[in-house]
Design a protein around this motif. Sequence first.
Motif, PDB file in Angstrom:
ATOM      1  N   GLY A  35       0.704  -1.298   0.129  1.00  0.00           N
ATOM      2  CA  GLY A  35       0.186   0.052   0.023  1.00  0.00           C
ATOM      3  C   GLY A  35       0.944   0.939   0.183  1.00  0.00           C
ATOM      4  N   GLY A  36       0.951   2.007   1.011  1.00  0.00           N
ATOM      5  CA  GLY A  36       1.375   3.324   0.719  1.00  0.00           C
ATOM      6  C   GLY A  36       2.505   3.441   1.938  1.00  0.00           C
ATOM      7  N   GLY A  37       3.046   1.490   1.897  1.00  0.00           N
ATOM      8  CA  GLY A  37       4.434   1.029   2.707  1.00  0.00           C
ATOM      9  C   GLY A  37       4.245   1.831   4.393  1.00  0.00           C
ATOM     10  N   GLY A  38       3.452   2.132   4.679  1.00  0.00           N
ATOM     11  CA  GLY A  38       3.390   2.383   6.163  1.00  0.00           C
ATOM     12  C   GLY A  38       4.002   1.395   6.924  1.00  0.00           C
ATOM     13  N   HIS A  39       3.125   0.112   7.033  1.00  0.00           N
ATOM     14  CA  HIS A  39       3.696  -1.228   7.368  1.00  0.00           C
ATOM     15  C   HIS A  39       5.142  -1.266   7.465  1.00  0.00           C
ATOM     16  N   SER A  40       5.436  -1.457   6.061  1.00  0.00           N
ATOM     17  CA  SER A  40       6.886  -1.546   5.918  1.00  0.00           C
ATOM     18  C   SER A  40       8.189  -0.855   6.524  1.00  0.00           C
ATOM     19  N   ILE A  55       5.127  -6.167  -1.875  1.00  0.00           N
ATOM     20  CA  ILE A  55       3.810  -7.015  -2.721  1.00  0.00           C
ATOM     21  C   ILE A  55       2.600  -5.174  -3.376  1.00  0.00           C
ATOM     22  N   ASP A  56       2.120  -5.595  -4.187  1.00  0.00           N
ATOM     23  CA  ASP A  56       0.663  -4.922  -3.993  1.00  0.00           C
ATOM     24  C   ASP A  56       0.408  -5.085  -5.609  1.00  0.00           C
ATOM     25  N   ARG A  57      -0.849  -5.216  -5.796  1.00  0.00           N
ATOM     26  CA  ARG A  57      -1.410  -5.428  -7.163  1.00  0.00           C
ATOM     27  C   ARG A  57      -1.219  -4.024  -7.580  1.00  0.00           C
ATOM     28  N   GLY A  81       1.681  -6.958  -8.336  1.00  0.00           N
ATOM     29  CA  GLY A  81       0.694  -8.502  -8.648  1.00  0.00           C
ATOM     30  C   GLY A  81      -0.275  -8.958  -7.541  1.00  0.00           C
ATOM     31  N   ASN A  82      -0.871  -9.497  -8.607  1.00  0.00           N
ATOM     32  CA  ASN A  82      -1.150 -10.436  -6.888  1.00  0.00           C
ATOM     33  C   ASN A  82      -0.670 -10.819  -5.780  1.00  0.00           C
ATOM     34  N   PHE A  83      -0.935 -11.074  -4.958  1.00  0.00           N
ATOM     35  CA  PHE A  83       0.170 -11.960  -3.670  1.00  0.00           C
ATOM     36  C   PHE A  83      -0.731 -13.632  -4.117  1.00  0.00           C
ATOM     37  N   SER A  84      -1.423 -13.204  -5.055  1.00  0.00           N
ATOM     38  CA  SER A  84      -1.667 -14.620  -5.218  1.00  0.00           C
ATOM     39  C   SER A  84      -1.212 -15.272  -5.921  1.00  0.00           C
ATOM     40  N   ALA A  98      -0.335  -8.932   5.417  1.00  0.00           N
ATOM     41  CA  ALA A  98      -1.095  -8.833   4.877  1.00  0.00           C
ATOM     42  C   ALA A  98      -2.365  -7.786   5.417  1.00  0.00           C
ATOM     43  N   ASP A  99      -2.096  -7.035   4.444  1.00  0.00           N
ATOM     44  CA  ASP A  99      -3.566  -5.918   5.410  1.00  0.00           C
ATOM     45  C   ASP A  99      -4.100  -5.831   3.990  1.00  0.00           C
ATOM     46  N   LEU A 100      -5.119  -6.484   4.005  1.00  0.00           N
ATOM     47  CA  LEU A 100      -5.967  -7.291   2.867  1.00  0.00           C
ATOM     48  C   LEU A 100      -7.325  -5.534   2.643  1.00  0.00           C
ATOM     49  N   ALA A 105      -6.231   5.848   0.559  1.00  0.00           N
ATOM     50  CA  ALA A 105      -5.378   6.393  -0.756  1.00  0.00           C
ATOM     51  C   ALA A 105      -6.436   6.064  -1.628  1.00  0.00           C
ATOM     52  N   GLN A 106      -6.562   4.343  -2.481  1.00  0.00           N
ATOM     53  CA  GLN A 106      -7.987   4.790  -3.460  1.00  0.00           C
ATOM     54  C   GLN A 106      -8.889   5.239  -2.763  1.00  0.00           C
ATOM     55  N   LEU A 107      -9.290   4.720  -1.972  1.00  0.00           N
ATOM     56  CA  LEU A 107     -10.896   5.197  -2.236  1.00  0.00           C
ATOM     57  C   LEU A 107     -11.387   6.639  -2.413  1.00  0.00           C
TER      58      LEU A 107
HETATM   59  C1  SAM Z   1      -5.460  -1.694   3.687  1.00  0.00           C
HETATM   60  S1  SAM Z   1      -4.215  -1.570   2.098  1.00  0.00           S
HETATM   61  C2  SAM Z   1      -2.647  -1.519   2.816  1.00  0.00           C
HETATM   62  C3  SAM Z   1      -1.553  -0.876   3.409  1.00  0.00           C
HETATM   63  C4  SAM Z   1      -0.342  -1.140   3.848  1.00  0.00           C
HETATM   64  N1  SAM Z   1      -0.265  -1.963   5.008  1.00  0.00           N
HETATM   65  C5  SAM Z   1       0.170   0.399   4.312  1.00  0.00           C
HETATM   66  O1  SAM Z   1       0.279   0.502   5.770  1.00  0.00           O
HETATM   67  O2  SAM Z   1       0.518   1.786   3.806  1.00  0.00           O
HETATM   68  C6  SAM Z   1      -3.977  -2.840   1.211  1.00  0.00           C
HETATM   69  C7  SAM Z   1      -3.261  -2.654   0.145  1.00  0.00           C
HETATM   70  O3  SAM Z   1      -2.852  -4.466  -0.463  1.00  0.00           O
HETATM   71  C8  SAM Z   1      -3.379  -4.245  -2.319  1.00  0.00           C
HETATM   72  N2  SAM Z   1      -3.810  -5.755  -2.474  1.00  0.00           N
HETATM   73  C9  SAM Z   1      -5.023  -5.756  -1.628  1.00  0.00           C
HETATM   74  N3  SAM Z   1      -5.462  -6.717  -2.016  1.00  0.00           N
HETATM   75  C10 SAM Z   1      -4.150  -7.152  -2.859  1.00  0.00           C
HETATM   76  C11 SAM Z   1      -3.401  -9.031  -3.502  1.00  0.00           C
HETATM   77  N4  SAM Z   1      -4.924  -9.888  -3.703  1.00  0.00           N
HETATM   78  N5  SAM Z   1      -2.719  -8.844  -3.982  1.00  0.00           N
HETATM   79  C12 SAM Z   1      -1.738  -7.917  -3.764  1.00  0.00           C
HETATM   80  N6  SAM Z   1      -2.299  -6.301  -3.543  1.00  0.00           N
HETATM   81  C13 SAM Z   1      -3.287  -6.279  -2.782  1.00  0.00           C
HETATM   82  C14 SAM Z   1      -4.142  -3.182  -2.201  1.00  0.00           C
HETATM   83  O4  SAM Z   1      -3.962  -2.377  -3.995  1.00  0.00           O
HETATM   84  C15 SAM Z   1      -4.199  -1.788  -1.745  1.00  0.00           C
HETATM   85  O5  SAM Z   1      -3.036  -1.162  -1.952  1.00  0.00           O
END
Ligand code: SAM
Length: 291
Positions: A35-40, A55-57, A81-84, A98-100, A105-107
Amino acid sequence: MVESSTFVHVPVLSRELVEGLAVAPGGHYLDATVGGGGHSSLILSQFPDVRVSAIDRDAEAIAAAQSRLSSFGDRVSFWQGNFSDYPPGDTRFDGIIADLGVSSAQLDIPERGFGFRHAAALDMRMDRRQSLTAADLINESDEVELANIFYRYGEERLSRRIARRVVEKRPFETTVQLAEAIAQCYPPKARYGRIHPATRVFQALRIAVNQELTSLETFLTQAPHWLKPGGRIGIISFHSLEDRLVKHSFKDSDLLKVITKKPIIAQEDELEQNPRSRSAKLRFAYLPPHS
Ligand SMILES: C[S@@+](CC[C@H](N)C(=O)[O-])C[C@H]1O[C@@H](n2cnc3c(N)ncnc32)[C@H](O)[C@@H]1O
């Protein structure tokens, strides 16, 4: 391309996530939803000798995280890409997080079509290389399919009524047109409540467009194989269906042992500061050292 300053996301359960990960000196961690890189950023700054693969898609999230985490140099690497679908090769991680779901930001970026406060095309793709959009689903699915999506992923009580109206009124081009049609299915009083009547349908559409539950299921079967013995996996979910998948995959796993019998939820101080944390649930499991 979105500037990182406009891609803002306040991470939830940060303290609990970093503590629960029990970061090992010199360890290598996988952030499956950077996402925005907060946790990392917290992990990299608190533990100066660890590395993170991120990773982020969403290409815009990757760009924002790259910019935010640039000071950590080659301690962090990125994969869009997709984490799957992630190809870990021979790499094994000391921990995976993973923080689903969707980021604030997207919203908040109207053109992404996740929200309905501003008129924008009905898009909702996290990965814009994908062809299916929310407009395709809304304008082309049959009424029963739509009702099922609204009910299953949005727990929307008026799913059938809304699906009928959508089919009568379509095609829809913009988020606002769709939100108005949904609101009209509700009695006028309910339209001005705390939660806009379109919220649940928009959440449901987003989950369907991005096939979020199938991606999560695949990820949950694969991620345990990417851990080093003793490594931990921590997942934050915001939706009861996601939490159920996480809970059962940990409990029924042949490889993992559950750490959190009950999910970790946000404390009072965080609930006050960040309303998004209200529905967050964090679960941990680990790969036993001699497995
Ligand atoms: C809640 S945010 C994560 C925020 C992040 N932990 C931070 O601290 O900024 C969820 C992120 O997961 C990504 N995401 C959701 N499903 C995904 C998937 N299947 N594969 C990869 N990224 C995914 C979204 O694009 C979004 O950027």
